[in-house]
Scaffold this motif. Sequence first.
Motif: not given
Length: 331
Positions: A121-129, A321-330
Amino acid sequence: MQAFSAPRYGGPEVLVHAELAIPDPAPDQVRIRVLASSVNPLDWHELRGEPWLVRARGGVRRPRQTVVGSDVAGIVDEVGTEVSGIQVGQRVFGTAVGAFGPFALARPKRLAFVPDGVTPPIAASLPVAGCTALQALRKGGVESGSKVLVVGASGGVGTFAVQLAVAAGASVTGVCSTPNVELVRSLGASTVIDYTTGGLDALEGPFDAIVDNIGSMPFRRCRALLRHGGAYVVIGGPDGGSVLGPLTHLARAKLAFVFGGRRAVPFLASIESADLDDLARRVAAGTLVPVVERTFGSQEVPDAIRHVETRRTRGKVVISDVPDWPAKETV
Ligand SMILES: NC(=O)c1ccc[n+]([C@@H]2O[C@H](COP(=O)([O-])OP(=O)(O)OC[C@H]3O[C@@H](n4cnc5c(N)ncnc54)[C@H](OP(=O)(O)O)[C@@H]3O)[C@@H](O)[C@H]2O)c1
């Protein structure tokens, strides 16, 4: 995939939740499994097809791309045949096509990797603005010791612009309404002007740069507030008609500053990896803190767009829908 789709131009009410094909990346694109996105005014302009200029790119009678959304953070799940330097499973953020759906397509030059400690969510808040604020300050020549006026200091671009200018060593005056005065002060503005209580009349220059997200002050007033050689950086403006919309304001600003020794700098931000990287590093280091007013779920896309259309957003509105990255990035 299930996504909100706009079969025709219109407000958030035209969005229907539909079953759509998962998009395939072109040779120079990657596909991202979206974990978060954020809403910008551009999204509702594109949804409504207003001003008409957006239809020149997006389809004249109906939108070619029916899933809107641009700001994205997620995990790469397929890579086009001509792409190098990005692999499946990596965490990226930036701008993409269809970011309000579960899968979006992006060009690598519009993406950067997400550093540890930065959530989707924080990364997604950054790009355009964030990129807009960074580039506006650069174009305005803002540096240590500069005196900067940020109009629209409590919105998406403004909350980044205030923090980035303060971090550059500038002294910042922010303009917002009464409920946002404390927010803008907390971001580091040394002076906050409440435009709803006549504060603009008391504004005193000279400023080295004005970063204007709103276009509510007459050009003559902006010129008078700038020092000789100072820059009026025009990011946004009033609606300005059904054909060019806010771009009319940008063009008028250029004309209004032809004489008088001050520069008008109308510009359109370009989302680029280097600036994304810069923003993400600052966030990871704790020197830039995105203001997220509210996070909507992926089932609430129309409400999220409605919220931003009120033009009262404090900082950013995120969809996730998620506060953080999934534990395993598959994938
Ligand atoms: N040129 C480009 O490349 C570029 C890129 C990004 C955005 N833009 C444009 O820049 C503008 C700002 O974008 P954004 O993402 O920051 O929008 P936003 O988040 O929707 O802006 C909302 C903010 O605007 C403030 N505001 C509204 N009227 C105001 C006024 N008269 N005076 C001062 N503040 C006022 C509101 O504060 P209060 O509630 O306190 O009034 C609110 O916090 C938009 O028009 C957008 O389309 C242009």
